[in-house]
Enzyme design. Sequence first.
Site, PDB file in Angstrom:
ATOM      1  N   ARG A 100       5.022  12.362  -2.965  1.00 40.82           N
ATOM      2  CA  ARG A 100       4.930  12.742  -1.537  1.00 40.82           C
ATOM      3  C   ARG A 100       6.106  12.188  -0.835  1.00 40.82           C
ATOM      4  O   ARG A 100       6.894  11.160  -1.013  1.00 40.82           O
ATOM      5  CB  ARG A 100       3.746  12.197  -1.162  1.00 40.82           C
ATOM      6  CG  ARG A 100       2.423  12.281  -1.637  1.00 40.82           C
ATOM      7  CD  ARG A 100       1.419  13.467  -1.345  1.00 40.82           C
ATOM      8  NE  ARG A 100       0.575  13.680  -2.309  1.00 40.82           N
ATOM      9  CZ  ARG A 100      -0.441  13.139  -2.494  1.00 40.82           C
ATOM     10  NH1 ARG A 100      -0.832  12.075  -1.706  1.00 40.82           N
ATOM     11  NH2 ARG A 100      -1.214  13.422  -3.582  1.00 40.82           N
ATOM     12  N   ASN A 152       8.001  -5.714  -1.394  1.00 39.53           N
ATOM     13  CA  ASN A 152       8.124  -4.572  -0.533  1.00 39.53           C
ATOM     14  C   ASN A 152       6.511  -4.679   0.144  1.00 39.53           C
ATOM     15  O   ASN A 152       5.711  -4.189  -0.642  1.00 39.53           O
ATOM     16  CB  ASN A 152       8.411  -3.607  -0.949  1.00 39.53           C
ATOM     17  CG  ASN A 152       8.465  -2.138   0.004  1.00 39.53           C
ATOM     18  OD1 ASN A 152       7.932  -2.204   1.241  1.00 39.53           O
ATOM     19  ND2 ASN A 152       9.057  -1.057  -0.420  1.00 39.53           N
ATOM     20  N   PRO A 197       0.787  -1.151  -0.107  1.00 35.51           N
ATOM     21  CA  PRO A 197       0.067   0.131  -0.001  1.00 35.51           C
ATOM     22  C   PRO A 197       0.830   1.347  -0.142  1.00 35.51           C
ATOM     23  O   PRO A 197       1.848   1.372   0.608  1.00 35.51           O
ATOM     24  CB  PRO A 197      -0.845  -0.204   1.313  1.00 35.51           C
ATOM     25  CG  PRO A 197      -0.109  -0.986   2.097  1.00 35.51           C
ATOM     26  CD  PRO A 197       0.602  -2.152   1.346  1.00 35.51           C
ATOM     27  N   ASN A 198       0.231   2.227  -0.843  1.00 38.62           N
ATOM     28  CA  ASN A 198       0.754   3.515  -0.882  1.00 38.62           C
ATOM     29  C   ASN A 198       2.149   3.729  -1.713  1.00 38.62           C
ATOM     30  O   ASN A 198       2.637   4.842  -2.038  1.00 38.62           O
ATOM     31  CB  ASN A 198       0.857   4.169   0.545  1.00 38.62           C
ATOM     32  CG  ASN A 198      -0.436   4.450   1.200  1.00 38.62           C
ATOM     33  OD1 ASN A 198      -1.361   4.868   0.463  1.00 38.62           O
ATOM     34  ND2 ASN A 198      -0.290   4.082   2.281  1.00 38.62           N
ATOM     35  N   GLU A 205      12.149 -10.084   1.392  1.00 39.56           N
ATOM     36  CA  GLU A 205      11.579  -9.016   1.855  1.00 39.56           C
ATOM     37  C   GLU A 205      12.439  -7.668   1.493  1.00 39.56           C
ATOM     38  O   GLU A 205      13.867  -7.705   1.754  1.00 39.56           O
ATOM     39  CB  GLU A 205      11.578  -8.856   3.405  1.00 39.56           C
ATOM     40  CG  GLU A 205      10.943  -7.859   3.927  1.00 39.56           C
ATOM     41  CD  GLU A 205      10.915  -8.017   5.552  1.00 39.56           C
ATOM     42  OE1 GLU A 205      11.019  -8.959   6.176  1.00 39.56           O
ATOM     43  OE2 GLU A 205      10.465  -6.935   6.018  1.00 39.56           O
ATOM     44  N   ARG A 211      13.845   3.582  12.095  1.00 34.71           N
ATOM     45  CA  ARG A 211      12.765   4.386  12.130  1.00 34.71           C
ATOM     46  C   ARG A 211      11.753   4.242  13.408  1.00 34.71           C
ATOM     47  O   ARG A 211      12.344   3.772  14.534  1.00 34.71           O
ATOM     48  CB  ARG A 211      11.982   4.244  10.690  1.00 34.71           C
ATOM     49  CG  ARG A 211      12.854   4.755   9.711  1.00 34.71           C
ATOM     50  CD  ARG A 211      11.994   4.599   8.250  1.00 34.71           C
ATOM     51  NE  ARG A 211      10.933   5.494   8.462  1.00 34.71           N
ATOM     52  CZ  ARG A 211       9.798   5.297   7.383  1.00 34.71           C
ATOM     53  NH1 ARG A 211      10.079   4.469   6.384  1.00 34.71           N
ATOM     54  NH2 ARG A 211       9.160   6.228   7.590  1.00 34.71           N
ATOM     55  N   TYR A 236      11.528   8.869   1.072  1.00 32.67           N
ATOM     56  CA  TYR A 236      11.466   7.777   0.125  1.00 32.67           C
ATOM     57  C   TYR A 236      12.121   8.011  -1.372  1.00 32.67           C
ATOM     58  O   TYR A 236      12.187   7.327  -2.106  1.00 32.67           O
ATOM     59  CB  TYR A 236       9.895   7.235  -0.105  1.00 32.67           C
ATOM     60  CG  TYR A 236       9.560   6.576   1.284  1.00 32.67           C
ATOM     61  CD1 TYR A 236       9.910   5.548   1.755  1.00 32.67           C
ATOM     62  CD2 TYR A 236       8.218   7.350   1.851  1.00 32.67           C
ATOM     63  CE1 TYR A 236       9.160   4.805   2.811  1.00 32.67           C
ATOM     64  CE2 TYR A 236       7.507   6.851   2.947  1.00 32.67           C
ATOM     65  CZ  TYR A 236       7.980   5.761   3.602  1.00 32.67           C
ATOM     66  OH  TYR A 236       7.579   5.035   4.605  1.00 32.67           O
ATOM     67  N   ALA A 279       3.248  -1.137   4.661  1.00 34.24           N
ATOM     68  CA  ALA A 279       2.951  -1.181   6.129  1.00 34.24           C
ATOM     69  C   ALA A 279       2.134  -2.408   6.402  1.00 34.24           C
ATOM     70  O   ALA A 279       2.399  -2.635   7.779  1.00 34.24           O
ATOM     71  CB  ALA A 279       1.792  -0.031   6.136  1.00 34.24           C
ATOM     72  N   HIS A 297      12.933  -3.131   1.658  1.00 39.56           N
ATOM     73  CA  HIS A 297      12.392  -1.871   2.038  1.00 39.56           C
ATOM     74  C   HIS A 297      13.253  -0.939   1.408  1.00 39.56           C
ATOM     75  O   HIS A 297      14.585  -1.017   1.141  1.00 39.56           O
ATOM     76  CB  HIS A 297      12.278  -1.697   3.359  1.00 39.56           C
ATOM     77  CG  HIS A 297      11.237  -2.811   4.204  1.00 39.56           C
ATOM     78  ND1 HIS A 297      10.113  -2.435   3.797  1.00 39.56           N
ATOM     79  CD2 HIS A 297      11.446  -3.822   4.701  1.00 39.56           C
ATOM     80  CE1 HIS A 297       9.252  -3.489   4.575  1.00 39.56           C
ATOM     81  NE2 HIS A 297      10.141  -4.557   5.169  1.00 39.56           N
TER      82      HIS A 297
END
Length: 148
Positions: free
Chosen positions: A17, A73, A9-10, A97, A106, A22, A76, A99
């Site tokens: 943004r 990835n 998501p996103n 996995e 973080r 990112y 969330a 990221h």
Amino acid sequence: MKILFLNGPNLNLLGQREPEVYGRTTLAGIEAKVRERAAQLGADIDFRQSNLEGELVDWIQQARGKFDVIVINAAAYTHTSIALRDAIAAVGVPTIEIHLSNVHAREKFRQKSLIAPVCCGQIIGFGSKSYILAVEASVHVKECNKLR
Ligand code: CA2
């Protein structure tokens, strides 16, 4: 070698943004670079994004017999989704996995990955290069599970 890239998501908002977190590269830009590196290594790429947990679960289930490696990835959902973890554990396709950010540097809630224990390994914190490193790691994925 067929590699299925899944984005959660996103991630469709990349480059539009929060560039300070990112980066400025869009997901389409990352896909283009992944395809370039994959072509050099003789790998086929399927590259998908969904905001829906169930759609990601469906794609993981359908990967059996069609892909040699899944690179995910999960965004969330990494930190929340038992459904994704169960799907990865069930499918029997080696999964990496990834990221963009170093999730361990973080917020506390990002420092726990529910999918990490059922993945071969993690590539995190290299920005869009995490995706390129994942193409390269996929070629060596036969090593998966030997180091547990
Ligand atoms: O660092 C990563 O790759 C993450 O998977 C990105 C996720 C975050 O929830 C994970 O903890 C770490 C967030 C993806 C959302 O991306 C956005 C991009 C632009 C604007 C807003 C969100």
